[in-house]
Design a protein around this motif. Structure first.
Motif, PDB file in Angstrom:
ATOM      1  N   ASP A   1     -10.403 -25.585  11.702  1.00  0.00           N
ATOM      2  CA  ASP A   1      -9.032 -25.211  11.363  1.00  0.00           C
ATOM      3  C   ASP A   1      -8.050 -25.728  12.427  1.00  0.00           C
ATOM      4  O   ASP A   1      -6.984 -26.265  12.087  1.00  0.00           O
ATOM      5  CB  ASP A   1      -8.917 -23.695  11.242  1.00  0.00           C
ATOM      6  N   LEU A   2      -8.404 -25.569  13.702  1.00  0.00           N
ATOM      7  CA  LEU A   2      -7.513 -26.030  14.775  1.00  0.00           C
ATOM      8  C   LEU A   2      -7.391 -27.552  14.760  1.00  0.00           C
ATOM      9  O   LEU A   2      -6.317 -28.101  15.030  1.00  0.00           O
ATOM     10  CB  LEU A   2      -8.039 -25.553  16.139  1.00  0.00           C
ATOM     11  N   TRP A   3      -8.494 -28.229  14.442  1.00  0.00           N
ATOM     12  CA  TRP A   3      -8.463 -29.693  14.416  1.00  0.00           C
ATOM     13  C   TRP A   3      -7.637 -30.206  13.240  1.00  0.00           C
ATOM     14  O   TRP A   3      -6.834 -31.138  13.381  1.00  0.00           O
ATOM     15  CB  TRP A   3      -9.885 -30.230  14.353  1.00  0.00           C
ATOM     16  N   SER A   4      -7.830 -29.608  12.071  1.00  0.00           N
ATOM     17  CA  SER A   4      -7.094 -30.067  10.886  1.00  0.00           C
ATOM     18  C   SER A   4      -5.596 -29.801  11.010  1.00  0.00           C
ATOM     19  O   SER A   4      -4.784 -30.561  10.479  1.00  0.00           O
ATOM     20  CB  SER A   4      -7.648 -29.383   9.633  1.00  0.00           C
ATOM     21  N   SER A   5      -5.214 -28.752  11.705  1.00  0.00           N
ATOM     22  CA  SER A   5      -3.795 -28.458  11.894  1.00  0.00           C
ATOM     23  C   SER A   5      -3.169 -29.325  12.984  1.00  0.00           C
ATOM     24  O   SER A   5      -1.937 -29.382  13.084  1.00  0.00           O
ATOM     25  CB  SER A   5      -3.597 -26.982  12.243  1.00  0.00           C
ATOM     26  N   GLY A   6      -3.989 -29.964  13.805  1.00  0.00           N
ATOM     27  CA  GLY A   6      -3.476 -30.806  14.879  1.00  0.00           C
ATOM     28  C   GLY A   6      -3.129 -30.068  16.149  1.00  0.00           C
ATOM     29  O   GLY A   6      -2.735 -30.685  17.149  1.00  0.00           O
ATOM     30  N   ARG A   7      -3.258 -28.747  16.166  1.00  0.00           N
ATOM     31  CA  ARG A   7      -2.905 -27.963  17.352  1.00  0.00           C
ATOM     32  C   ARG A   7      -3.861 -28.225  18.505  1.00  0.00           C
ATOM     33  O   ARG A   7      -3.449 -28.255  19.671  1.00  0.00           O
ATOM     34  CB  ARG A   7      -2.883 -26.477  17.006  1.00  0.00           C
TER      35      ARG A   7
END
Length: 308
Positions: free
Chosen positions: A93-99
């Protein structure tokens, strides 16, 4: 057919044979590695590299398996002990959001830039203290005290001085890394043989030339150790600064991501961030400092396992 040799010819031949024998023995003594084929040397290097990578990976896989088994058997509360699958999902989730990428790049930029500033400040200070004994006796205890002082103690003062800005993070990194770099250089200088200084003086080197051309190269092992420790302090100081100094003009770093995950009670996100901080520290060690150490040890004939 007879072969007549006078005394001069016999002496010449004997001398050539003797010198040839001496050359052969010296060559054998200096080049025992040539007895190995290129394929054997390549296999040995590959085995060492594979061993240094596979063993840590195997330990990591074992820890993850034990972690997952303990979750299956004990079935703790997910908000207290999340499973590896939950952590992997949080990473996705963190990777897909770019955060996560944004946090890593921001923290790396701050850490590297702050560390370079600390190197630029600490190296001249270390050289100056090494060449002026009176100044070293006066300032040395203060440098050692600053190295012991937790860098997080500088965060409140830095906030008052610079506000919630990147300058706060850079200042904390500078104060955390510089004492280690200075003491590492001083430790390396203390191990330099006095004969090197005498040779430099005999050759007409000035005090500055002795410090930069004679003492500094000889003190590289200790200096490199100080740089490694300085980077460790830089990275830890930066994380402390980012966790505390949220808001204002501060960018979004790993410390900020860690604090936000804590506020949201997102333990998988906290674990992902902690693992990210750990991985960056390991990668910097393996890709930056370890090759420099090997090259320095090889240049000084101290590399272990080269002939195996």
């Amino acid at each position: 057919m007879s072969l007549d040799l006078d005394d001069t010819a016999v002496t010449t031949v004997t001398t050539r044979i003797g010198s040839e024998q001496r050359y052969t023995l010296a060559d054998v003594e200096a080049g025992l590695d040539s007895l190995q084929s290129d394929e054997q040397r390549w296999r040995g290097s590959w085995r060492r590299a594979a061993g240094s990578v596979l063993l840590p990976v195997a330990v990591l896989v074992l820890l993850v398996v034990v972690w997952q088994l303990s979750v299956w058997i004990a079935q703790p509360r997910p908000d207290i002990v999340p499973s590896p699958l939950a952590v992997a999902q949080s990473f996705g989730d963190l990777w897909s959001s770019g955060r996560l990428q944004q946090a890593v790049l921001t923290s790396l930029e701050r850490g590297v830039f702050g560390f370079l500033i600390a190197v630029a400040v600490g190296t001249p200070i270390g050289l100056l203290l090494s060449e002026v004994p009176l100044l070293r006796r006066a300032v040395g205890p203060l440098i050692s005290g600053l190295q012991v002082l937790p860098s997080v103690a500088w965060v409140p003062a830095a906030i008052l001085w610079f506000g919630l800005s990147d300058a706060t993070a850079y200042f904390v990194v500078l104060m955390g890394a510089t004492p280690s770099i200075v003491n590492g250089l001083l430790s390396g200088v203390d191990q330099v043989p006095p004969q090197l200084r005498r040779v430099g003086k005999v050759l007409g080197a000035s005090r500055w030339q002795q410090a930069t051309l004679v003492v500094m190269p000889a003190a590289l092992p200790g200096y490199l150790g100080g740089l490694k420790q300085g980077w460790a302090f830089s990275w830890r100081s930066l994380m402390a600064a980012e966790i505390i100094t949220t808001g204002g003009t501060m960018g979004f770093g790993l410390g900020t991501l860690l604090d936000q995950s804590r506020q949201l009670a997102d333990l998988p996100g906290v674990i992902v961030t902690i693992v990210g901080i750990l991985v960056i520290g390991i990668v910097v060690e393996l890709l930056v400092f370890a090759p420099i150490e090997r090259r320095l040890a090889r240049a000084r004939g101290l590399a272990r396992g080269e002939a195996r």
